[in-house]
Motif scaffolding. Sequence first.
Motif, PDB file in Angstrom:
ATOM      1  N   ARG A 119      12.187  12.385  40.062  1.00  0.00           N
ATOM      2  CA  ARG A 119      12.569  11.295  40.923  1.00  0.00           C
ATOM      3  C   ARG A 119      12.543  11.741  42.382  1.00  0.00           C
ATOM      4  O   ARG A 119      12.607  12.938  42.655  1.00  0.00           O
ATOM      5  N   ASN A 120      12.461  10.815  43.272  1.00  0.00           N
ATOM      6  CA  ASN A 120      12.405  11.198  44.689  1.00  0.00           C
ATOM      7  C   ASN A 120      13.734  11.781  45.156  1.00  0.00           C
ATOM      8  O   ASN A 120      14.805  11.408  44.685  1.00  0.00           O
ATOM      9  N   ARG A 121      13.641  12.762  46.059  1.00  0.00           N
ATOM     10  CA  ARG A 121      14.797  13.577  46.389  1.00  0.00           C
ATOM     11  C   ARG A 121      15.956  12.827  47.019  1.00  0.00           C
ATOM     12  O   ARG A 121      17.106  13.028  46.644  1.00  0.00           O
ATOM     13  N   LEU A 130      22.565  10.046  43.043  1.00  0.00           N
ATOM     14  CA  LEU A 130      22.559   9.752  41.605  1.00  0.00           C
ATOM     15  C   LEU A 130      23.165  10.897  40.801  1.00  0.00           C
ATOM     16  O   LEU A 130      23.972  10.677  39.898  1.00  0.00           O
ATOM     17  N   ALA A 131      22.768  12.128  41.150  1.00  0.00           N
ATOM     18  CA  ALA A 131      23.258  13.283  40.395  1.00  0.00           C
ATOM     19  C   ALA A 131      24.771  13.366  40.493  1.00  0.00           C
ATOM     20  O   ALA A 131      25.465  13.596  39.506  1.00  0.00           O
ATOM     21  N   SER A 132      25.271  13.151  41.712  1.00  0.00           N
ATOM     22  CA  SER A 132      26.701  13.230  41.906  1.00  0.00           C
ATOM     23  C   SER A 132      27.411  12.094  41.164  1.00  0.00           C
ATOM     24  O   SER A 132      28.457  12.287  40.535  1.00  0.00           O
ATOM     25  N   GLY A 133      26.807  10.905  41.190  1.00  0.00           N
ATOM     26  CA  GLY A 133      27.375   9.766  40.469  1.00  0.00           C
ATOM     27  C   GLY A 133      27.407  10.014  38.965  1.00  0.00           C
ATOM     28  O   GLY A 133      28.400   9.742  38.304  1.00  0.00           O
ATOM     29  N   VAL A 148      17.560  22.885  42.612  1.00  0.00           N
ATOM     30  CA  VAL A 148      18.883  23.468  42.422  1.00  0.00           C
ATOM     31  C   VAL A 148      19.989  22.625  43.071  1.00  0.00           C
ATOM     32  O   VAL A 148      21.059  22.431  42.496  1.00  0.00           O
ATOM     33  N   GLY A 149      19.713  22.115  44.265  1.00  0.00           N
ATOM     34  CA  GLY A 149      20.732  21.347  44.980  1.00  0.00           C
ATOM     35  C   GLY A 149      21.151  20.106  44.209  1.00  0.00           C
ATOM     36  O   GLY A 149      22.325  19.743  44.175  1.00  0.00           O
ATOM     37  N   ILE A 150      20.187  19.452  43.588  1.00  0.00           N
ATOM     38  CA  ILE A 150      20.501  18.237  42.831  1.00  0.00           C
ATOM     39  C   ILE A 150      21.292  18.590  41.573  1.00  0.00           C
ATOM     40  O   ILE A 150      22.290  17.941  41.248  1.00  0.00           O
ATOM     41  N   ILE A 185      27.414  15.900  47.023  1.00  0.00           N
ATOM     42  CA  ILE A 185      26.142  15.514  47.641  1.00  0.00           C
ATOM     43  C   ILE A 185      25.789  16.447  48.801  1.00  0.00           C
ATOM     44  O   ILE A 185      24.689  17.005  48.870  1.00  0.00           O
ATOM     45  N   LEU A 186      26.771  16.649  49.708  1.00  0.00           N
ATOM     46  CA  LEU A 186      26.499  17.502  50.868  1.00  0.00           C
ATOM     47  C   LEU A 186      26.266  18.942  50.437  1.00  0.00           C
ATOM     48  O   LEU A 186      25.394  19.630  50.970  1.00  0.00           O
TER      49      LEU A 186
END
Lengths: 78, 330
Positions: free
Chosen positions: B69-71, B77-80, B106-108, B148-149
């Motif tokens: 998916r787009n970054r 979304l990942a955090s949700g 990795v960040g996501i 997210i941050l």
Amino acid sequence: MKIFKVLGSGCTKCKNTVQLIQSTANALAVEVTVEKVEDPAQIMAYSVMSTPAVVMNETVVHKGGIPSKEQVTQWLQD
Amino acid sequence: MFQIFTDLASWLVYDLMGLSSATKLGDALHFFVEDVSKIFVLLLVMIYLIALMRASINVEKVRDFLAGRNRGVSYLLASGFGAITPFCSCSSIPVFLGFTSAGIPVGITMAFLITSPLINEVAVLLLLSLLGWKLTLAYVVVGMLVGILGGLFLDSIRAERWLQSFAAKALQNGRAEQTVSTDSTSLKLTFKQRHNFAKAEALEIFGRVWKWVIIGVGLGAALHGFVPNGWIEEHLGAGEWWSVPAAVLVGIPLYSNATGVIPVMESLITNGLPIGTALAFCMSTVAASFPEFILLKQVMQWRLLATLFAMLLVSFTMMGWILNSLLFLL
């Protein structure tokens, strides 16, 4: 003989799963080997994300929690 | 709706045991009985209801949804998903590797893994019942923001350089292939299956957290009854800038989950601890735990672990300061 592998990073649930399979097998007098796999690279190789997961003869048959006794009995009797 | 638990505590402590509400012991015991009974009932009922609804969500689905998916939106979304998808903390390594080998940055992945322990149905329920919806909202927003941050930051410093080599390799393979696995066929569940899942889930979670509730509420009750009124406000108030980083530092070695900390937080806040400081304490206890970091060592090099740790420290401290200073403005 069936070879079971329990995948997981060593929490209580994984230990209980190993015990459950072993004791059910003993009760049914089925000969098995139960191995505990904690190495993340190996767990990844089975593409399992929720542990504990159970692998029977190299096929993932269960993941994401302790299996029920009925499930284990079924695996053993198949 | 919660009045019944206050009445139960009053009846038990004041009428049956004959303690006066003016004594410290009576006050502390009342707090304890009211909170424990309320939390136990809420946990069992609400976990069951929530589990009924989310019986068909699992981490495999989340991964397939995020892969390729787009970054930009993926962090959100990942955090949700982290907030609504529960998983046992001992699964965090397989989850990390599962995401990574699907080529997810990795960040996501970390946005998911940071948010997940911070926000879960138990934490949100406790916050709602003990501290009201405004604080609950603040907690959820802050928890997601930190995820997210944090994820954005990790990707901006190219954190994947510091993965253990086999994990880095898995990430590269995943990127090259862009495979979306197929083993997560969306299964339709019957009501009976949902009921069984929910029942097992409620009993399992309750069996795991009930002792944390006793400990947390016990501490909260002790604080509530025995710390003199105004002492916290005077010594740890919003004016003392150092109280926030101190709360974070104290919170980290105290490994707990949200269930145990929230009753303590309630007691601290009613005794005058500023909300930013209380939240900073709560989040550092829940999110930055040593056992989890030791697990993560299997897939990350020390540098990445240290960065992650420092990042959480800084973000909880900043969050605490910001919330405290906003309180001044109000």
